[in-house]
Design a protein around this motif. Structure first.
Motif, PDB file in Angstrom:
ATOM      1  N   SER A 223       0.829  -1.208   0.000  1.00  0.00           N
ATOM      2  CA  SER A 223       0.000   0.000   0.000  1.00  0.00           C
ATOM      3  C   SER A 223       0.866   1.263   0.000  1.00  0.00           C
ATOM      4  O   SER A 223       0.562   2.237  -0.700  1.00  0.00           O
ATOM      5  N   ILE A 224       1.956   1.253   0.776  1.00  0.00           N
ATOM      6  CA  ILE A 224       2.865   2.402   0.805  1.00  0.00           C
ATOM      7  C   ILE A 224       3.564   2.553  -0.537  1.00  0.00           C
ATOM      8  O   ILE A 224       3.683   3.662  -1.084  1.00  0.00           O
ATOM      9  N   PHE A 225       4.009   1.436  -1.107  1.00  0.00           N
ATOM     10  CA  PHE A 225       4.714   1.516  -2.383  1.00  0.00           C
ATOM     11  C   PHE A 225       3.780   1.989  -3.497  1.00  0.00           C
ATOM     12  O   PHE A 225       4.173   2.780  -4.360  1.00  0.00           O
ATOM     13  N   SER A 226       2.539   1.518  -3.476  1.00  0.00           N
ATOM     14  CA  SER A 226       1.563   1.956  -4.468  1.00  0.00           C
ATOM     15  C   SER A 226       1.288   3.454  -4.340  1.00  0.00           C
ATOM     16  O   SER A 226       1.195   4.173  -5.340  1.00  0.00           O
ATOM     17  N   VAL A 268      10.894  11.782   1.715  1.00  0.00           N
ATOM     18  CA  VAL A 268      10.426  11.698   3.100  1.00  0.00           C
ATOM     19  C   VAL A 268      10.050  10.253   3.431  1.00  0.00           C
ATOM     20  O   VAL A 268      10.431   9.709   4.482  1.00  0.00           O
ATOM     21  N   LEU A 269       9.308   9.610   2.533  1.00  0.00           N
ATOM     22  CA  LEU A 269       8.926   8.207   2.752  1.00  0.00           C
ATOM     23  C   LEU A 269      10.152   7.306   2.812  1.00  0.00           C
ATOM     24  O   LEU A 269      10.214   6.383   3.628  1.00  0.00           O
ATOM     25  N   ALA A 270      11.136   7.568   1.940  1.00  0.00           N
ATOM     26  CA  ALA A 270      12.350   6.744   1.955  1.00  0.00           C
ATOM     27  C   ALA A 270      13.086   6.900   3.280  1.00  0.00           C
ATOM     28  O   ALA A 270      13.591   5.916   3.845  1.00  0.00           O
ATOM     29  N   PHE A 271      13.146   8.124   3.792  1.00  0.00           N
ATOM     30  CA  PHE A 271      13.799   8.370   5.086  1.00  0.00           C
ATOM     31  C   PHE A 271      13.058   7.654   6.209  1.00  0.00           C
ATOM     32  O   PHE A 271      13.671   6.971   7.045  1.00  0.00           O
ATOM     33  N   LEU A 277       9.795   3.358  10.171  1.00  0.00           N
ATOM     34  CA  LEU A 277       8.600   4.027  10.683  1.00  0.00           C
ATOM     35  C   LEU A 277       7.404   3.938   9.749  1.00  0.00           C
ATOM     36  O   LEU A 277       6.406   4.616   9.971  1.00  0.00           O
ATOM     37  N   VAL A 278       7.513   3.162   8.677  1.00  0.00           N
ATOM     38  CA  VAL A 278       6.364   2.933   7.798  1.00  0.00           C
ATOM     39  C   VAL A 278       6.079   1.434   7.778  1.00  0.00           C
ATOM     40  O   VAL A 278       6.972   0.621   8.038  1.00  0.00           O
TER      41      VAL A 278
END
Length: 469
Positions: A223-226, A268-271, A277-278
């Protein structure tokens, strides 16, 4: 074709990328020690060559990680490797150096002869990776890894490549137009923001793909990757439209900075993913993932700061399409100002927007190189250092040295800008010159030697057709 592609590494293309980045770095160091350290103006061609060869290397590395799983014909694979090996260096030496430094007029016609084929080859690889079937270069057979390919178990959705490839293509075409219309005629680039339209579209597109690859190797949930894929597909065209509106309609720079803010969600998501944290996928993680998380977290923390620095420059100084903070202006003219009629050198760094731009561009670019190296090592490092070389300690060494180079670069650039640096301090930039450059050079040389060593080892092996790992 399947809607996913398995990632890996084509070793000849990886070696070509190391040669390209070595050339770009060498030219940059010549600029530092041959000119800047002696208080001389660094020629503009040195800066252009340094940036182009270094970023072409990043794009070649992106091609290297998808090529093993592409159904490319044998002749095109060989052509791609040959062009990647020859074109960047020939463009710098036989084109930029010969024309601008030696004054050989015919050399300006050699530059497109080298750069255009490299662009076409990389674009074809990106399109095939996206699922486009191109006659002549795509075989009808299922892709089989060659003797010099390493394939991982990590698969990624093909959709992540198409939109960045198209947006980056627009940026590259603008660059060719700048070279043909302005540079070939010795004219200043007007409006100056055409340079941003050229480089920002290409660089932000590459950055988006790198962030998506980082999310994949960090094993985030589907879901995060999508979500991240959709952010890439929406933000990049909006950045392009914003820059075009900024230039043609002479609007405020906010028209392209806001879409760039949407892209900013990706690093930001990669960090956050590197920090754990994801949400994560339930599938098996790559070996040594916990160690890679630390290095990627450091690299992406730098990327977040340095990309935001670019937005700050755009909103405070580069608010008009004919204003650039890069160059010195003629005596009596205000700085920042337009692209000058005559190149007088870049503006001083200390206490000026140019000093902040140096930080945005140099360590910002190098942090993306570091992220690419870490992603490659996450994908194939265990196969290389554990199975082939039996030296796992080398993997941990690179996990330390790779983030260090851009970190010292970033420190040196900000200290060189800092207007209140205490008296007697060694210029600030020493952190880059005396720490960042040696570590950067070590990483390039070591990874080049690694690539050549792998070519030798793999030339002695039988072609592996079984599923790796």
């Amino acid at each position: 074709m399947k809607h996913t592609i398995r990632l890996g590494l084509n070793i000849p293309l990886f070696v070509a990328a190391m040669i390209s980045i070595a050339i770009g770095t060498f030219v940059g160091i010549v600029g530092i020690w041959g000119y800047a350290a002696q208080k001389l103006t660094i020629p503009e061609w040195v800066k252009v060559s340094h940036a182009h060869a270094s970023w072409w290397a990043v794009l070649i590395m992106l091609a290297a990680i998808v090529t093993p799983s592409l159904p490319l014909t044998s002749w095109f694979r060989k052509l791609a490797v040959a062009v990647a090996l020859i074109a960047p260096g020939a463009w710098v030496i036989l084109g930029q150096y010969a024309y601008y430094h030696l004054g050989l007029g015919f050399a300006k016609y050699l530059m497109p002869i080298f750069e255009i084929p490299l662009f076409i080859v990389l674009l074809i690889i990106a399109l095939v990776a996206s699922g486009v079937r191109i006659p002549l270069v795509v075989s009808g057979e299922e892709p089989k890894p060659s003797k010099y390919d390493i394939v991982s178990d990590v698969e990624v959705d093909r959709r992540i490549f198409l939109v960045p490839a198209l947006v980056a293509t627009l940026g590259v075409l603008v660059g060719f137009a700048i070279a043909a219309y302005f540079k070939a005629n010795g004219a200043p680039i007007r409006p100056a923001a055409l340079v941003q339209l050229h480089d920002h579209l290409a660089l932000i597109s590459a950055s988006a793909v790198i962030a998506l690859l980082a999310l994949r190797v960090l094993n985030v949930s589907e879901s995060i990757f999508s979500l991240a894929t959709k952010i890439s597909m929406i933000s990049l065209p909006l950045v392009a439209l914003g820059l075009i509106a900024f230039i043609t309609l002479e609007l405020h720079s906010i028209v392209w900075v806001i879409p760039a803010g949407i892209y900013y969600i990706l690093p930001v998501l990669a960090f956050l993913a590197a920090l754990g944290l994801v949400p994560r996928s339930t599938s098996r993680e790559l070996p040594y993932t916990s160690a890679f998380r630390v290095s990627l977290a450091i690299v992406y923390a730098m990327i977040l700061i340095l990309v935001a620095q670019g937005a700050h420059i755009a909103l405070v100084w580069d608010t008009s399409p004919d204003v650039t903070v890069t160059f010195k202006q003629p005596e009596g003219q205000p700085y920042p100002g337009p692209y000058p009629e005559e190149f007088l050198g870049t503006a001083p760094a200390k206490g000026t927007p140019r000093g902040l731009e140096n930080a945005h561009l140099s360590p910002g670019s190098w942090s993306h190189v570091a992220a690419m190296w870490l992603i490659i090592l996450a994908l194939v490092g265990p196969r290389i250092f554990v199975e082939k070389l039996r030296k796992p300690g080398l993997l941990y060494m690179f996990l330390v040295t790779i983030p260090l180079a851009p970190a010292f670069n970033m420190l040196g650039r900000y200290l060189a800008w800092w207007p209140d640096l205490p008296a007697g301090a060694p210029g600030g930039i020493g952190a880059l010159w005396y720490a960042g450059h040696p570590i950067k050079g070590f990483n390039i040389i070591a990874l080049f030697i690694l690539g050549v060593t792998l070519l030798y080892i793999m030339s002695k092996e039988e072609v592996r057709t079984e599923k790796p790992f």
